[in-house]
Design an enzyme around this catalytic site. Sequence first.
Site, short mmCIF file in Angstrom:
data_model
loop_
_atom_site.label_atom_id
_atom_site.label_comp_id
_atom_site.label_asym_id
_atom_site.label_seq_id
_atom_site.Cartn_x
_atom_site.Cartn_y
_atom_site.Cartn_z
N GLY A 88 61.00 63.62 -5.92
CA GLY A 88 59.55 63.63 -5.77
C GLY A 88 59.16 62.87 -4.51
O GLY A 88 59.91 62.02 -4.03
N GLN A 100 53.66 58.27 1.17
CA GLN A 100 55.00 57.88 1.61
C GLN A 100 55.36 58.45 2.97
O GLN A 100 56.34 58.00 3.58
CB GLN A 100 56.06 58.35 0.59
CG GLN A 100 56.05 57.58 -0.72
CD GLN A 100 57.11 58.10 -1.65
OE1 GLN A 100 56.89 59.09 -2.34
NE2 GLN A 100 58.26 57.47 -1.68
N CYS A 160 63.35 55.15 -5.65
CA CYS A 160 62.23 55.62 -4.83
C CYS A 160 62.69 55.73 -3.39
O CYS A 160 63.39 54.83 -2.89
CB CYS A 160 61.08 54.61 -4.94
SG CYS A 160 59.64 55.05 -3.94
N LEU A 161 62.32 56.81 -2.71
CA LEU A 161 62.76 57.00 -1.32
C LEU A 161 62.20 55.91 -0.41
O LEU A 161 62.76 55.66 0.65
CB LEU A 161 62.33 58.38 -0.81
CG LEU A 161 63.01 59.58 -1.50
CD1 LEU A 161 62.49 60.88 -0.95
CD2 LEU A 161 64.53 59.51 -1.37
N HIS A 194 55.53 58.44 -11.70
CA HIS A 194 55.98 57.65 -10.54
C HIS A 194 55.20 58.07 -9.29
O HIS A 194 54.72 57.23 -8.53
CB HIS A 194 57.49 57.85 -10.36
CG HIS A 194 58.07 57.17 -9.16
ND1 HIS A 194 58.97 56.13 -9.26
CD2 HIS A 194 57.87 57.37 -7.83
CE1 HIS A 194 59.29 55.73 -8.03
NE2 HIS A 194 58.65 56.46 -7.14
N GLU A 195 55.09 59.40 -9.09
CA GLU A 195 54.43 59.89 -7.87
C GLU A 195 52.92 59.66 -7.92
O GLU A 195 52.30 59.33 -6.89
CB GLU A 195 54.74 61.38 -7.65
CG GLU A 195 56.23 61.71 -7.49
CD GLU A 195 56.95 60.87 -6.46
OE1 GLU A 195 56.32 60.42 -5.49
OE2 GLU A 195 58.16 60.63 -6.63
N HIS A 223 52.05 56.35 -6.63
CA HIS A 223 51.99 56.24 -5.16
C HIS A 223 50.60 56.59 -4.63
O HIS A 223 50.16 56.05 -3.62
CB HIS A 223 53.00 57.19 -4.50
CG HIS A 223 54.40 56.65 -4.45
ND1 HIS A 223 54.74 55.51 -3.75
CD2 HIS A 223 55.56 57.11 -4.99
CE1 HIS A 223 56.05 55.30 -3.87
NE2 HIS A 223 56.57 56.26 -4.63
CO CO Z 1 58.53 56.56 -5.08
#
Ligand code: CO
Length: 170
Positions: A43, A48, A91-92, A133-134, A137
């Site tokens: 995701g 991000q 998480c990226l 999670h997304e 963000h």
């Molecule tokens: Co993340």
Amino acid sequence: MHILIYPDPILRHGGKPITEFGAELKDLADRMLEAMYLEGGVGLAAPQVGIEQKLLVLNPSGSKDDRDGELVICNPKIMRKKKHEFGEEGCLSFPGIQADVERWIDITVVYQDVNGEEQALKCDGWLARIVQHEIDHLEGVFFVDRLTATEKIRVKSLLLELESDYKARA
Ligand code: CO
């Protein structure tokens, strides 16, 4: 497309509601999916990549060769939620950190697709976890904000490492 790494302050800005739908937005979503696959994620949220919009992309398989589960989600709201459970997340924007996070198990998300059409997604388990999670963000919230005290202590040194890497790059 460049993924911002913690503690880049832009990550805390979250996203503003999307009002323009269509080809340009679709192109942005496609580029976000490419960046997500390239980094091995499941995701990615627009903040991000430095774009302050309520847009997220995901694919629970994380595989470019299995794109059936791909979703492009705009302006999401979680309407119904049931029960919760702990599960591991990464998480990226937080390379090298995995931690247990408590999330709702069953959720219903209402959102607009890339064309602006209203949609509702009822989901559970892994997909529900990715969506939550997304969506965080989009509000400038990180998975590490949601850790238990014990997990927070465990990842503290890893966060400090990311902070000093960031300072070194700045
Ligand atoms: Co993340």
